[in-house]
Design a protein around this motif. Sequence first.
Motif, PDB file in Angstrom:
ATOM      1  N   GLN A  20       0.868  -1.176   0.000  1.00 14.83           N
ATOM      2  CA  GLN A  20       0.000   0.000   0.000  1.00 14.83           C
ATOM      3  C   GLN A  20       0.897   1.216   0.000  1.00 14.83           C
ATOM      4  O   GLN A  20       1.873   1.269   0.763  1.00 14.83           O
ATOM      5  N   THR A  22       1.319   5.709  -1.260  1.00 16.38           N
ATOM      6  CA  THR A  22       0.827   6.970  -1.826  1.00 16.38           C
ATOM      7  C   THR A  22       1.856   7.572  -2.785  1.00 16.38           C
ATOM      8  O   THR A  22       1.694   8.706  -3.221  1.00 16.38           O
ATOM      9  N   CYS A  27       3.994   2.661  -6.717  1.00 17.77           N
ATOM     10  CA  CYS A  27       2.760   1.988  -7.150  1.00 17.77           C
ATOM     11  C   CYS A  27       2.927   1.383  -8.532  1.00 17.77           C
ATOM     12  O   CYS A  27       2.557   0.232  -8.782  1.00 17.77           O
ATOM     13  N   ASP A  46      -4.492  12.233  -5.904  1.00 17.17           N
ATOM     14  CA  ASP A  46      -5.102  11.537  -4.779  1.00 17.17           C
ATOM     15  C   ASP A  46      -4.731  10.057  -4.824  1.00 17.17           C
ATOM     16  O   ASP A  46      -5.573   9.183  -4.999  1.00 17.17           O
ATOM     17  N   ASP A  48      -3.723   6.581  -3.471  1.00 14.78           N
ATOM     18  CA  ASP A  48      -3.821   5.705  -2.306  1.00 14.78           C
ATOM     19  C   ASP A  48      -3.966   4.288  -2.839  1.00 14.78           C
ATOM     20  O   ASP A  48      -5.042   3.694  -2.821  1.00 14.78           O
ATOM     21  N   THR A  49      -2.868   3.746  -3.337  1.00  9.02           N
ATOM     22  CA  THR A  49      -2.887   2.473  -4.046  1.00  9.02           C
ATOM     23  C   THR A  49      -2.694   1.314  -3.079  1.00  9.02           C
ATOM     24  O   THR A  49      -1.833   1.368  -2.191  1.00  9.02           O
ATOM     25  N   LYS A  65      -6.668  -1.201  -6.178  1.00 10.59           N
ATOM     26  CA  LYS A  65      -7.247   0.144  -6.157  1.00 10.59           C
ATOM     27  C   LYS A  65      -6.109   1.153  -6.279  1.00 10.59           C
ATOM     28  O   LYS A  65      -5.115   1.063  -5.545  1.00 10.59           O
ATOM     29  N   TYR A  66      -6.247   2.100  -7.215  1.00 11.24           N
ATOM     30  CA  TYR A  66      -5.219   3.126  -7.371  1.00 11.24           C
ATOM     31  C   TYR A  66      -5.494   4.350  -6.506  1.00 11.24           C
ATOM     32  O   TYR A  66      -4.586   5.075  -6.139  1.00 11.24           O
ATOM     33  N   GLY A  67      -6.760   4.621  -6.235  1.00 16.95           N
ATOM     34  CA  GLY A  67      -7.111   5.843  -5.518  1.00 16.95           C
ATOM     35  C   GLY A  67      -7.437   6.945  -6.495  1.00 16.95           C
ATOM     36  O   GLY A  67      -8.586   7.383  -6.609  1.00 16.95           O
ATOM     37  N   ALA A 122     -11.642   7.375 -10.398  1.00 13.78           N
ATOM     38  CA  ALA A 122     -10.990   7.609  -9.108  1.00 13.78           C
ATOM     39  C   ALA A 122     -11.723   6.846  -8.009  1.00 13.78           C
ATOM     40  O   ALA A 122     -12.953   6.868  -7.929  1.00 13.78           O
ATOM     41  N   GLY A 123     -10.948   6.149  -7.179  1.00 17.69           N
ATOM     42  CA  GLY A 123     -11.521   5.423  -6.064  1.00 17.69           C
ATOM     43  C   GLY A 123     -12.097   4.060  -6.393  1.00 17.69           C
ATOM     44  O   GLY A 123     -12.541   3.341  -5.494  1.00 17.69           O
ATOM     45  N   GLU A 125     -12.431   0.096  -7.352  1.00 16.11           N
ATOM     46  CA  GLU A 125     -11.728  -1.114  -6.929  1.00 16.11           C
ATOM     47  C   GLU A 125     -12.034  -2.222  -7.928  1.00 16.11           C
ATOM     48  O   GLU A 125     -13.181  -2.406  -8.334  1.00 16.11           O
TER      49      GLU A 125
END
Length: 339
Positions: A20, A22, A27, A46, A48-49, A65-67, A122-123, A125
């Motif tokens: 995980q 940022t 990533c 943004d 948050d992978t 998930k990349y964020g 974005a966001g 999954e």
Amino acid sequence: MLNTVHALSLEPLYRRRVFQSTRKVDCHAQVANELSEHDLFWKGDDVDTVLFKAAIQQLQIFMLKYGAEVIVRPRLFNGFALVHMTLSGTAEIESDGQKVCIPQGKTALIAPKRNLRLWWQAGSEQLILKVPLALFEELSAMGQPGPSNMPSLFLLPQQAAPHWDLLIQSLLRVLALPGQSEGHGEWIRHFERSAAQFLLSQLTSTVQPVLGVSGSAQVAASESGDSLVGAGKLQRLDMLERYIRTRLCAPLALADLASAAGVSVRALNALCHQQYGVAPMDLLRNIRLDAVRERLLTHPGANITDTAFEFGFGHLGRFSAYYRERFGELPKQTRGGMR
């Protein structure tokens, strides 16, 4: 209606986090190492992978998930195909000229021959199943199509989704077996073969995979809005609305909307007039205007110019005229009335 994918218990997979981060560079490198070499384009910061991975025997399952919103351009796959399931948000996949929008609960088989492009909201999954072509080759001797006959992009039919979800749940439960000992080996291989065989059976029972731009044009000559009825019509319109709502600020053409709905431009015009009483591009504008109004009503301090640009309106004069025509008042009156 949403796919039963949302009922999947992913707990066995969530115990196997690979990383995980940022940091964009980390990533990119980690995902490339686990899945495939690729070019990665970030849209926003943004980040948050998080990546989870579980290896069964021949199959590997990932949750990624990349964020941030991303565009991914992988290299051609080397000896494997991917099954892409959207757990949340929306994805768009374009493979060898074929393009499909995959909203939450949908599943696609990806086996590109020339090129591949993926867009993730974005966001969002995604659950990804990595299937070696060797497993498909084992089954081809039983009369199923081999890897060479596999389409570049295939959207799993809605009626097949519950059965596929049960197969995936079985594979996930295998992960909870203590040690996956030799005593379980043949039983586990059975589940893996069942998943691959199910995918092949869907290929043989479905006349068309995903139609690309050229394929859609070939059937469009005889297609009209009246040729789609009931659930089929509503499904197309639902796909269209989902596509629009995830791209409220993006420059969209009529051809983009038709492709997202999986119909010709002519059929899309007929459908929109039947269902909404307006042309497709007017529907796009109305949905964006509704989004602007909601923002002004819920955020009285919002800047009108910034809000208009955010939702795809580049000409402020026309925006104000469209807004007044739809709501009977100017944007500043909407905002002022909330103070």
